[in-house]
Design a protein around this motif. Structure first.
Motif, PDB file in Angstrom:
ATOM      1  N   ALA A  32      39.857 -44.643 -43.261  1.00  0.00           N
ATOM      2  CA  ALA A  32      38.953 -44.557 -44.413  1.00  0.00           C
ATOM      3  C   ALA A  32      37.572 -44.192 -43.881  1.00  0.00           C
ATOM      4  O   ALA A  32      37.051 -44.850 -42.983  1.00  0.00           O
ATOM      5  N   VAL A  33      37.010 -43.107 -44.416  1.00  0.00           N
ATOM      6  CA  VAL A  33      35.714 -42.611 -43.957  1.00  0.00           C
ATOM      7  C   VAL A  33      34.801 -42.438 -45.162  1.00  0.00           C
ATOM      8  O   VAL A  33      35.204 -41.859 -46.169  1.00  0.00           O
ATOM      9  N   GLY A  34      33.601 -42.963 -45.050  1.00  0.00           N
ATOM     10  CA  GLY A  34      32.609 -42.822 -46.106  1.00  0.00           C
ATOM     11  C   GLY A  34      31.409 -42.052 -45.597  1.00  0.00           C
ATOM     12  O   GLY A  34      31.149 -42.009 -44.398  1.00  0.00           O
ATOM     13  N   GLY A  35      30.697 -41.432 -46.509  1.00  0.00           N
ATOM     14  CA  GLY A  35      29.527 -40.668 -46.109  1.00  0.00           C
ATOM     15  C   GLY A  35      28.543 -40.532 -47.248  1.00  0.00           C
ATOM     16  O   GLY A  35      28.812 -40.921 -48.386  1.00  0.00           O
ATOM     17  N   VAL A  36      27.405 -39.963 -46.911  1.00  0.00           N
ATOM     18  CA  VAL A  36      26.347 -39.747 -47.899  1.00  0.00           C
ATOM     19  C   VAL A  36      25.788 -38.341 -47.705  1.00  0.00           C
ATOM     20  O   VAL A  36      25.715 -37.843 -46.592  1.00  0.00           O
ATOM     21  N   ARG A  37      25.446 -37.725 -48.832  1.00  0.00           N
ATOM     22  CA  ARG A  37      24.796 -36.412 -48.797  1.00  0.00           C
ATOM     23  C   ARG A  37      23.348 -36.626 -49.227  1.00  0.00           C
ATOM     24  O   ARG A  37      23.077 -36.855 -50.400  1.00  0.00           O
ATOM     25  N   LYS A  38      22.455 -36.563 -48.257  1.00  0.00           N
ATOM     26  CA  LYS A  38      21.047 -36.844 -48.529  1.00  0.00           C
ATOM     27  C   LYS A  38      20.371 -35.734 -49.313  1.00  0.00           C
ATOM     28  O   LYS A  38      19.344 -35.953 -49.928  1.00  0.00           O
ATOM     29  N   ASN A  39      20.957 -34.526 -49.313  1.00  0.00           N
ATOM     30  CA  ASN A  39      20.336 -33.413 -50.021  1.00  0.00           C
ATOM     31  C   ASN A  39      20.757 -33.342 -51.488  1.00  0.00           C
ATOM     32  O   ASN A  39      20.488 -32.363 -52.156  1.00  0.00           O
ATOM     33  N   ALA A  70      20.406 -35.135 -55.205  1.00  0.00           N
ATOM     34  CA  ALA A  70      19.613 -36.082 -55.989  1.00  0.00           C
ATOM     35  C   ALA A  70      20.533 -36.976 -56.820  1.00  0.00           C
ATOM     36  O   ALA A  70      21.634 -36.572 -57.206  1.00  0.00           O
ATOM     37  N   GLU A  71      20.074 -38.181 -57.081  1.00  0.00           N
ATOM     38  CA  GLU A  71      20.810 -39.090 -57.958  1.00  0.00           C
ATOM     39  C   GLU A  71      20.980 -38.435 -59.328  1.00  0.00           C
ATOM     40  O   GLU A  71      20.065 -37.781 -59.828  1.00  0.00           O
ATOM     41  N   ASN A  77      22.971 -35.992 -60.058  1.00  0.00           N
ATOM     42  CA  ASN A  77      23.449 -34.621 -59.913  1.00  0.00           C
ATOM     43  C   ASN A  77      24.948 -34.578 -60.189  1.00  0.00           C
ATOM     44  O   ASN A  77      25.634 -35.591 -60.126  1.00  0.00           O
ATOM     45  N   VAL A  78      25.474 -33.389 -60.507  1.00  0.00           N
ATOM     46  CA  VAL A  78      26.911 -33.239 -60.736  1.00  0.00           C
ATOM     47  C   VAL A  78      27.689 -33.504 -59.443  1.00  0.00           C
ATOM     48  O   VAL A  78      28.833 -33.938 -59.487  1.00  0.00           O
ATOM     49  N   LEU A  79      27.060 -33.270 -58.312  1.00  0.00           N
ATOM     50  CA  LEU A  79      27.674 -33.596 -57.033  1.00  0.00           C
ATOM     51  C   LEU A  79      27.432 -35.067 -56.722  1.00  0.00           C
ATOM     52  O   LEU A  79      26.352 -35.589 -56.978  1.00  0.00           O
ATOM     53  N   ALA A  80      28.417 -35.722 -56.191  1.00  0.00           N
ATOM     54  CA  ALA A  80      28.263 -37.132 -55.837  1.00  0.00           C
ATOM     55  C   ALA A  80      27.456 -37.255 -54.547  1.00  0.00           C
ATOM     56  O   ALA A  80      27.641 -36.484 -53.613  1.00  0.00           O
ATOM     57  N   ARG A  81      26.560 -38.201 -54.528  1.00  0.00           N
ATOM     58  CA  ARG A  81      25.759 -38.466 -53.324  1.00  0.00           C
ATOM     59  C   ARG A  81      26.579 -39.258 -52.312  1.00  0.00           C
ATOM     60  O   ARG A  81      26.579 -38.957 -51.133  1.00  0.00           O
TER      61      ARG A  81
END
Length: 107
Positions: free
Chosen positions: A61-68, A70-71, A73-77
Motif C-alpha cells: 500500500a503506497v500513499g502520496g500527495v501532489r503538492k501542485n 489545489a484543494e 480541484n478535480v484532481l485529487a491532492r
C-alpha cells in the motif's frame, strides 16, 4: 576459483543489479499510472496477503500527495494505491484514493 566467483559477485552487487522493493515498485507503478502527476510518496506499507495463493503473496500500500494540486480541484491532492504481488510478480493494481475527486453529489 571460489575467490574469483566471490569477487565477481561483489563487483556485480555494486553495479545496481539489486531488485527494487515491492513498495518501490508499487510507488513507481502509481507514478506511471498518472504521468505528470508529480506525486511525492509519503507512506509505504507491505504486508502478507492473507487471501493470497502462496506464502509469497504480499500487498503493498503506497500513499502520496501532489503538492501542485489545489484543494477542491478535480484532481485529487492525496492519492493511494494498492499493489498485489504473487512471488514478486505484480498481479493486481488499484487506486484506493484518487487520482480524481469523486463527482459532487446532485440534489
Amino acid at each position: 576459483m571460489a575467490v574469483l566467483l566471490g569477487l565477481a559477485a561483489l563487483v556485480l552487487a555494486g553495479c545496481g543489479l539489486q531488485e527494487a522493493s515491492l513498495s518501490d515498485r508499487c510507488g513507481e507503478m502509481m507514478q506511471d499510472a498518472f504521468p505528470g502527476g508529480g506525486i511525492k510518496v509519503t507512506k509505504v506499507e507491505v504486508t502478507p496477503d492473507p487471501a493470497g495463493a502462496s506464502v509469497g503473496s504480499m500487498v503493498a500500500a503506497v500513499g502520496g500527495v501532489r503538492k501542485n494540486v489545489a484543494e477542491g480541484n478535480v484532481l485529487a491532492r492525496d492519492v493511494a494505491v494498492e499493489c498485489r504481488f504473487e512471488d514478486n510478480i505484480l498481479t493486481g493494481f488499484r487506486w484506493t484514493a484518487g487520482p480524481l475527486q469523486p463527482p459532487p453529489e446532485r440534489r
